[in-house]
Design a protein around this motif. Structure first.
Motif, PDB file in Angstrom:
ATOM      1  N   LEU A 117      44.351  65.119  15.132  1.00 61.07           N
ATOM      2  CA  LEU A 117      43.714  64.030  15.884  1.00 61.07           C
ATOM      3  C   LEU A 117      43.526  62.797  15.004  1.00 61.07           C
ATOM      4  O   LEU A 117      43.810  61.672  15.417  1.00 61.07           O
ATOM      5  N   ASP A 118      43.034  63.032  13.791  1.00 55.91           N
ATOM      6  CA  ASP A 118      42.837  61.922  12.867  1.00 55.91           C
ATOM      7  C   ASP A 118      44.165  61.243  12.538  1.00 55.91           C
ATOM      8  O   ASP A 118      44.254  60.010  12.488  1.00 55.91           O
ATOM      9  N   ALA A 119      45.201  62.050  12.338  1.00 54.41           N
ATOM     10  CA  ALA A 119      46.519  61.499  12.001  1.00 54.41           C
ATOM     11  C   ALA A 119      47.086  60.690  13.169  1.00 54.41           C
ATOM     12  O   ALA A 119      47.719  59.653  12.950  1.00 54.41           O
ATOM     13  N   GLU A 120      46.823  61.137  14.379  1.00 50.17           N
ATOM     14  CA  GLU A 120      47.308  60.402  15.561  1.00 50.17           C
ATOM     15  C   GLU A 120      46.687  59.008  15.624  1.00 50.17           C
ATOM     16  O   GLU A 120      47.379  58.014  15.845  1.00 50.17           O
ATOM     17  N   LEU A 121      45.382  58.935  15.408  1.00 52.67           N
ATOM     18  CA  LEU A 121      44.705  57.636  15.424  1.00 52.67           C
ATOM     19  C   LEU A 121      45.196  56.753  14.276  1.00 52.67           C
ATOM     20  O   LEU A 121      45.428  55.557  14.466  1.00 52.67           O
ATOM     21  N   LEU A 122      45.378  57.341  13.109  1.00 57.55           N
ATOM     22  CA  LEU A 122      45.897  56.571  11.973  1.00 57.55           C
ATOM     23  C   LEU A 122      47.303  56.062  12.263  1.00 57.55           C
ATOM     24  O   LEU A 122      47.655  54.940  11.884  1.00 57.55           O
ATOM     25  N   GLY A 123      48.109  56.853  12.939  1.00 60.42           N
ATOM     26  CA  GLY A 123      49.457  56.420  13.301  1.00 60.42           C
ATOM     27  C   GLY A 123      49.430  55.188  14.179  1.00 60.42           C
ATOM     28  O   GLY A 123      50.217  54.247  13.992  1.00 60.42           O
ATOM     29  N   ARG A 124      48.520  55.169  15.129  1.00 58.69           N
ATOM     30  CA  ARG A 124      48.386  53.991  16.002  1.00 58.69           C
ATOM     31  C   ARG A 124      47.897  52.774  15.216  1.00 58.69           C
ATOM     32  O   ARG A 124      48.339  51.659  15.461  1.00 58.69           O
ATOM     33  N   ARG A 125      46.981  53.018  14.284  1.00 55.55           N
ATOM     34  CA  ARG A 125      46.495  51.912  13.464  1.00 55.55           C
ATOM     35  C   ARG A 125      47.615  51.361  12.587  1.00 55.55           C
ATOM     36  O   ARG A 125      47.709  50.142  12.383  1.00 55.55           O
ATOM     37  N   ILE A 126      48.467  52.243  12.078  1.00 52.86           N
ATOM     38  CA  ILE A 126      49.592  51.792  11.246  1.00 52.86           C
ATOM     39  C   ILE A 126      50.517  50.900  12.064  1.00 52.86           C
ATOM     40  O   ILE A 126      50.934  49.830  11.592  1.00 52.86           O
ATOM     41  N   GLU A 127      50.826  51.321  13.292  1.00 51.66           N
ATOM     42  CA  GLU A 127      51.687  50.508  14.163  1.00 51.66           C
ATOM     43  C   GLU A 127      51.076  49.125  14.379  1.00 51.66           C
ATOM     44  O   GLU A 127      51.755  48.104  14.274  1.00 51.66           O
ATOM     45  N   ARG A 128      49.790  49.114  14.684  1.00 55.77           N
ATOM     46  CA  ARG A 128      49.101  47.839  14.940  1.00 55.77           C
ATOM     47  C   ARG A 128      49.106  46.953  13.704  1.00 55.77           C
ATOM     48  O   ARG A 128      49.370  45.755  13.776  1.00 55.77           O
ATOM     49  N   PHE A 129      48.814  47.529  12.546  1.00 54.50           N
ATOM     50  CA  PHE A 129      48.766  46.742  11.319  1.00 54.50           C
ATOM     51  C   PHE A 129      50.148  46.259  10.914  1.00 54.50           C
ATOM     52  O   PHE A 129      50.278  45.178  10.338  1.00 54.50           O
ATOM     53  N   ARG A 130      51.192  47.028  11.201  1.00 54.79           N
ATOM     54  CA  ARG A 130      52.562  46.561  10.915  1.00 54.79           C
ATOM     55  C   ARG A 130      52.851  45.281  11.687  1.00 54.79           C
ATOM     56  O   ARG A 130      53.411  44.327  11.142  1.00 54.79           O
ATOM     57  N   GLU A 131      52.462  45.286  12.959  1.00 50.17           N
ATOM     58  CA  GLU A 131      52.661  44.087  13.782  1.00 50.17           C
ATOM     59  C   GLU A 131      51.880  42.905  13.216  1.00 50.17           C
ATOM     60  O   GLU A 131      52.396  41.787  13.140  1.00 50.17           O
ATOM     61  N   LEU A 132      50.646  43.152  12.799  1.00 52.18           N
ATOM     62  CA  LEU A 132      49.818  42.075  12.261  1.00 52.18           C
ATOM     63  C   LEU A 132      50.363  41.560  10.935  1.00 52.18           C
ATOM     64  O   LEU A 132      50.305  40.359  10.664  1.00 52.18           O
TER      65      LEU A 132
END
Length: 182
Positions: A117-132
């Motif tokens: 679960l933690d890794a899933e949320l971190l994965g989404r954060r990574i995607e968002r931060f890549r865009e930023l």
């Protein structure tokens, strides 16, 4: 001798009742907490659908519900073990099966789901931060920190998987309790 055995039986019975009561209280508290977190998550879902909060804020609350469900499941598992064994739950890899049930592996599976679960949320954060980072709105250092957290989650998941493998070997009789603990 009979009096001593009767005294031990009463003592063990009393300890079992206390442990069951403690675990039952824990299950009730976690059930109440889960209800509270679900209520907060439903409010966040409504706010997200109306555009009042970002998706990440909603996902954090959703993850809190998932985490609370896992905590409740673990507490219920502990209660079942106490009812069956009369003793406090054991997490050693060399702990015996209780009534033919492998509580240690079940707890490890729950722990593994929590890491996922933690890794899933971190994965989404990574995607968002890549865009930023691509847009130049955030420094790459922040993305690297999140990626480091993701690597740590993978290591933790690997450790849990290794423990599950050792436990499986012990239950199958391929390893002694001493070997598995070493």
């Amino acid at each position: 001798v009979a009096v001593m055995k009767a005294a031990d039986y009463i003592k063990d019975s009393w300890q079992k009742k206390q442990e069951i009561a403690r675990m039952d209280t824990e299950v009730k508290l976690k059930t109440a907490y889960l209800g509270s977190v679900k209520e907060t998550e439903s409010e966040a879902k409504l706010r997200f659908s109306n555009g009042l909060i970002r998706e990440e804020e909603y996902l954090v609350r959703k993850q809190a519900v998932d985490r609370a469900e896992l905590d409740l499941k673990k507490s219920e598992l502990n209660l079942d073990e106490v009812k069956m064994s009369g003793d406090a739950p054991r997490n050693e890899l060399s702990a015996p099966l209780v009534g033919g049930r492998d509580f240690v592996s079940e707890r490890l599976e729950i722990e593994k789901k929590g890491v996922e679960l933690d890794a899933e949320l971190l994965g989404r954060r990574i995607e968002r931060f890549r865009e930023l980072v691509e847009k130049g709105l955030v420094r790459g250092v922040q993305l690297e920190q999140i990626q480091a957290e993701m690597s740590a989650q993978k290591v933790t998941k690997g450790k849990i998987q290794a423990r599950l493998g050792l436990r499986k070997s012990f239950v199958a009789g391929e390893m002694t309790s001493r070997e598995v603990e070493i």
